[in-house]
Design a protein around this motif. Sequence first.
Motif, PDB file in Angstrom:
ATOM      1  N   LEU A  92       0.809  -1.220   0.000  1.00 59.44           N
ATOM      2  CA  LEU A  92       0.000   0.000   0.000  1.00 59.44           C
ATOM      3  C   LEU A  92       0.844   1.273   0.000  1.00 59.44           C
ATOM      4  O   LEU A  92       0.301   2.378   0.051  1.00 59.44           O
ATOM      5  N   ILE A  93       2.159   1.123  -0.071  1.00 59.81           N
ATOM      6  CA  ILE A  93       3.043   2.297  -0.099  1.00 59.81           C
ATOM      7  C   ILE A  93       2.751   3.101  -1.360  1.00 59.81           C
ATOM      8  O   ILE A  93       2.514   2.543  -2.427  1.00 59.81           O
ATOM      9  N   GLY A  94       2.756   4.411  -1.223  1.00 63.01           N
ATOM     10  CA  GLY A  94       2.511   5.293  -2.356  1.00 63.01           C
ATOM     11  C   GLY A  94       1.059   5.714  -2.500  1.00 63.01           C
ATOM     12  O   GLY A  94       0.718   6.417  -3.447  1.00 63.01           O
ATOM     13  N   GLN A  95       0.211   5.323  -1.540  1.00 66.85           N
ATOM     14  CA  GLN A  95      -1.207   5.671  -1.613  1.00 66.85           C
ATOM     15  C   GLN A  95      -1.595   6.781  -0.641  1.00 66.85           C
ATOM     16  O   GLN A  95      -2.780   7.028  -0.424  1.00 66.85           O
ATOM     17  N   GLY A  96      -0.607   7.438  -0.030  1.00 65.57           N
ATOM     18  CA  GLY A  96      -0.894   8.569   0.859  1.00 65.57           C
ATOM     19  C   GLY A  96      -1.090   8.208   2.318  1.00 65.57           C
ATOM     20  O   GLY A  96      -1.354   9.088   3.138  1.00 65.57           O
ATOM     21  N   ILE A  97      -0.966   6.950   2.670  1.00 63.40           N
ATOM     22  CA  ILE A  97      -1.206   6.518   4.049  1.00 63.40           C
ATOM     23  C   ILE A  97      -0.130   7.061   4.981  1.00 63.40           C
ATOM     24  O   ILE A  97      -0.432   7.590   6.052  1.00 63.40           O
ATOM     25  N   GLY A  98       1.128   6.958   4.577  1.00 67.29           N
ATOM     26  CA  GLY A  98       2.219   7.489   5.400  1.00 67.29           C
ATOM     27  C   GLY A  98       2.091   8.985   5.599  1.00 67.29           C
ATOM     28  O   GLY A  98       2.302   9.499   6.701  1.00 67.29           O
ATOM     29  N   GLY A  99       1.739   9.699   4.548  1.00 73.05           N
ATOM     30  CA  GLY A  99       1.548  11.147   4.659  1.00 73.05           C
ATOM     31  C   GLY A  99       0.423  11.507   5.599  1.00 73.05           C
ATOM     32  O   GLY A  99       0.528  12.457   6.377  1.00 73.05           O
ATOM     33  N   ARG A 100      -0.651  10.750   5.546  1.00 73.64           N
ATOM     34  CA  ARG A 100      -1.793  10.997   6.442  1.00 73.64           C
ATOM     35  C   ARG A 100      -1.392  10.763   7.898  1.00 73.64           C
ATOM     36  O   ARG A 100      -1.751  11.544   8.782  1.00 73.64           O
ATOM     37  N   LEU A 101      -0.654   9.677   8.167  1.00 74.85           N
ATOM     38  CA  LEU A 101      -0.179   9.410   9.523  1.00 74.85           C
ATOM     39  C   LEU A 101       0.755  10.522  10.004  1.00 74.85           C
ATOM     40  O   LEU A 101       0.657  10.987  11.143  1.00 74.85           O
ATOM     41  N   LEU A 102       1.646  10.948   9.135  1.00 71.73           N
ATOM     42  CA  LEU A 102       2.597  11.991   9.499  1.00 71.73           C
ATOM     43  C   LEU A 102       1.879  13.311   9.782  1.00 71.73           C
ATOM     44  O   LEU A 102       2.201  14.000  10.758  1.00 71.73           O
ATOM     45  N   GLU A 103       0.910  13.665   8.961  1.00 70.30           N
ATOM     46  CA  GLU A 103       0.123  14.889   9.199  1.00 70.30           C
ATOM     47  C   GLU A 103      -0.541  14.865  10.572  1.00 70.30           C
ATOM     48  O   GLU A 103      -0.524  15.864  11.302  1.00 70.30           O
ATOM     49  N   GLU A 104      -1.152  13.737  10.924  1.00 71.06           N
ATOM     50  CA  GLU A 104      -1.835  13.639  12.220  1.00 71.06           C
ATOM     51  C   GLU A 104      -0.835  13.682  13.370  1.00 71.06           C
ATOM     52  O   GLU A 104      -1.092  14.321  14.395  1.00 71.06           O
ATOM     53  N   ALA A 105       0.310  13.033  13.204  1.00 75.75           N
ATOM     54  CA  ALA A 105       1.345  13.095  14.241  1.00 75.75           C
ATOM     55  C   ALA A 105       1.826  14.533  14.422  1.00 75.75           C
ATOM     56  O   ALA A 105       2.002  15.000  15.554  1.00 75.75           O
ATOM     57  N   HIS A 106       2.031  15.254  13.328  1.00 77.18           N
ATOM     58  CA  HIS A 106       2.453  16.654  13.418  1.00 77.18           C
ATOM     59  C   HIS A 106       1.408  17.487  14.148  1.00 77.18           C
ATOM     60  O   HIS A 106       1.746  18.320  14.990  1.00 77.18           O
ATOM     61  N   ARG A 107       0.147  17.266  13.830  1.00 75.35           N
ATOM     62  CA  ARG A 107      -0.938  18.012  14.493  1.00 75.35           C
ATOM     63  C   ARG A 107      -0.915  17.760  16.000  1.00 75.35           C
ATOM     64  O   ARG A 107      -1.000  18.687  16.802  1.00 75.35           O
ATOM     65  N   LEU A 108      -0.767  16.494  16.377  1.00 73.61           N
ATOM     66  CA  LEU A 108      -0.760  16.151  17.791  1.00 73.61           C
ATOM     67  C   LEU A 108       0.510  16.658  18.482  1.00 73.61           C
ATOM     68  O   LEU A 108       0.453  17.091  19.645  1.00 73.61           O
ATOM     69  N   MET A 109       1.640  16.627  17.796  1.00 71.98           N
ATOM     70  CA  MET A 109       2.866  17.176  18.380  1.00 71.98           C
ATOM     71  C   MET A 109       2.705  18.673  18.658  1.00 71.98           C
ATOM     72  O   MET A 109       3.089  19.150  19.728  1.00 71.98           O
ATOM     73  N   ARG A 110       2.140  19.398  17.694  1.00 73.77           N
ATOM     74  CA  ARG A 110       1.904  20.836  17.902  1.00 73.77           C
ATOM     75  C   ARG A 110       1.008  21.045  19.118  1.00 73.77           C
ATOM     76  O   ARG A 110       1.255  21.926  19.932  1.00 73.77           O
ATOM     77  N   SER A 111      -0.036  20.219  19.248  1.00 78.67           N
ATOM     78  CA  SER A 111      -0.964  20.379  20.376  1.00 78.67           C
ATOM     79  C   SER A 111      -0.291  20.071  21.713  1.00 78.67           C
ATOM     80  O   SER A 111      -0.767  20.503  22.754  1.00 78.67           O
ATOM     81  N   GLN A 112       0.824  19.339  21.676  1.00 79.61           N
ATOM     82  CA  GLN A 112       1.576  19.026  22.887  1.00 79.61           C
ATOM     83  C   GLN A 112       2.693  20.038  23.141  1.00 79.61           C
ATOM     84  O   GLN A 112       3.497  19.855  24.050  1.00 79.61           O
ATOM     85  N   GLY A 113       2.757  21.077  22.321  1.00 76.41           N
ATOM     86  CA  GLY A 113       3.739  22.133  22.525  1.00 76.41           C
ATOM     87  C   GLY A 113       5.066  21.947  21.827  1.00 76.41           C
ATOM     88  O   GLY A 113       6.002  22.729  22.037  1.00 76.41           O
ATOM     89  N   PHE A 114       5.174  20.939  20.964  1.00 77.06           N
ATOM     90  CA  PHE A 114       6.405  20.769  20.201  1.00 77.06           C
ATOM     91  C   PHE A 114       6.426  21.764  19.044  1.00 77.06           C
ATOM     92  O   PHE A 114       5.395  22.018  18.429  1.00 77.06           O
ATOM     93  N   GLU A 115       7.593  22.310  18.766  1.00 76.49           N
ATOM     94  CA  GLU A 115       7.740  23.275  17.685  1.00 76.49           C
ATOM     95  C   GLU A 115       8.547  22.720  16.512  1.00 76.49           C
ATOM     96  O   GLU A 115       8.545  23.283  15.424  1.00 76.49           O
ATOM     97  N   VAL A 116       9.253  21.616  16.754  1.00 78.51           N
ATOM     98  CA  VAL A 116      10.117  20.990  15.766  1.00 78.51           C
ATOM     99  C   VAL A 116       9.873  19.491  15.818  1.00 78.51           C
ATOM    100  O   VAL A 116       9.633  18.936  16.889  1.00 78.51           O
ATOM    101  N   SER A 117       9.942  18.829  14.677  1.00 78.30           N
ATOM    102  CA  SER A 117       9.884  17.370  14.620  1.00 78.30           C
ATOM    103  C   SER A 117      11.187  16.863  14.024  1.00 78.30           C
ATOM    104  O   SER A 117      11.653  17.386  13.002  1.00 78.30           O
ATOM    105  N   ALA A 118      11.769  15.864  14.666  1.00 76.24           N
ATOM    106  CA  ALA A 118      12.994  15.231  14.182  1.00 76.24           C
ATOM    107  C   ALA A 118      12.704  13.756  13.927  1.00 76.24           C
ATOM    108  O   ALA A 118      11.726  13.202  14.445  1.00 76.24           O
ATOM    109  N   LEU A 119      13.553  13.130  13.138  1.00 82.31           N
ATOM    110  CA  LEU A 119      13.474  11.687  12.915  1.00 82.31           C
ATOM    111  C   LEU A 119      14.820  11.226  12.383  1.00 82.31           C
ATOM    112  O   LEU A 119      15.636  12.025  11.926  1.00 82.31           O
ATOM    113  N   TRP A 120      15.052   9.926  12.473  1.00 81.18           N
ATOM    114  CA  TRP A 120      16.279   9.311  11.952  1.00 81.18           C
ATOM    115  C   TRP A 120      15.904   8.368  10.827  1.00 81.18           C
ATOM    116  O   TRP A 120      14.916   7.634  10.923  1.00 81.18           O
TER     117      TRP A 120
END
Length: 171
Positions: free
Chosen positions: A101-129
Amino acid sequence: MVHVREMGAADVEAVSTIRVRGWQAAYAGIVPQAYLDAMTVEGDASQRRQWVSQPGRQSRDLVALGERGPVGWICFGPCRSEVPGPGRAGEVYALYVLPDLIGQGIGGRLLEEAHRLMRSQGFEVSALWVLSDNQRARRFYERSGYQADGAAQDDAYDEVTLTELRYRRGL
């Protein structure tokens, strides 16, 4: 179309399937094959049950639900290392989608929601490895606004050392 929600205890087996199959597909030719072949859904699920039941755990897990049930998973929380620059940093610890299912927008949707929730928790930057040789993932994160910030670390897999690069973006 997928729906994203918090992962529950009933999702552990499906998430472990997503993670193990995701590793085996994404890291073929990068991580030693013997390491990938030794991964099992049962072993991952056992570790995941212990992980999600830890008291005081600060990470969060989300699943993307499709017609087949959980089809993607993301885990994120406070950054585990110092990230230079202003702002409180969160970190995406893991993001996997069922390989077919890669390439169908699922990863982007998960990332968008994680970013939204991180912002709501007071994070200003997101990092990953991300593994330096994982070009597909690097392109995905770059399209999502992440940039390599120059930090690198090495991890050993069956005595083979692989380099991970840190990416980050503002939230």
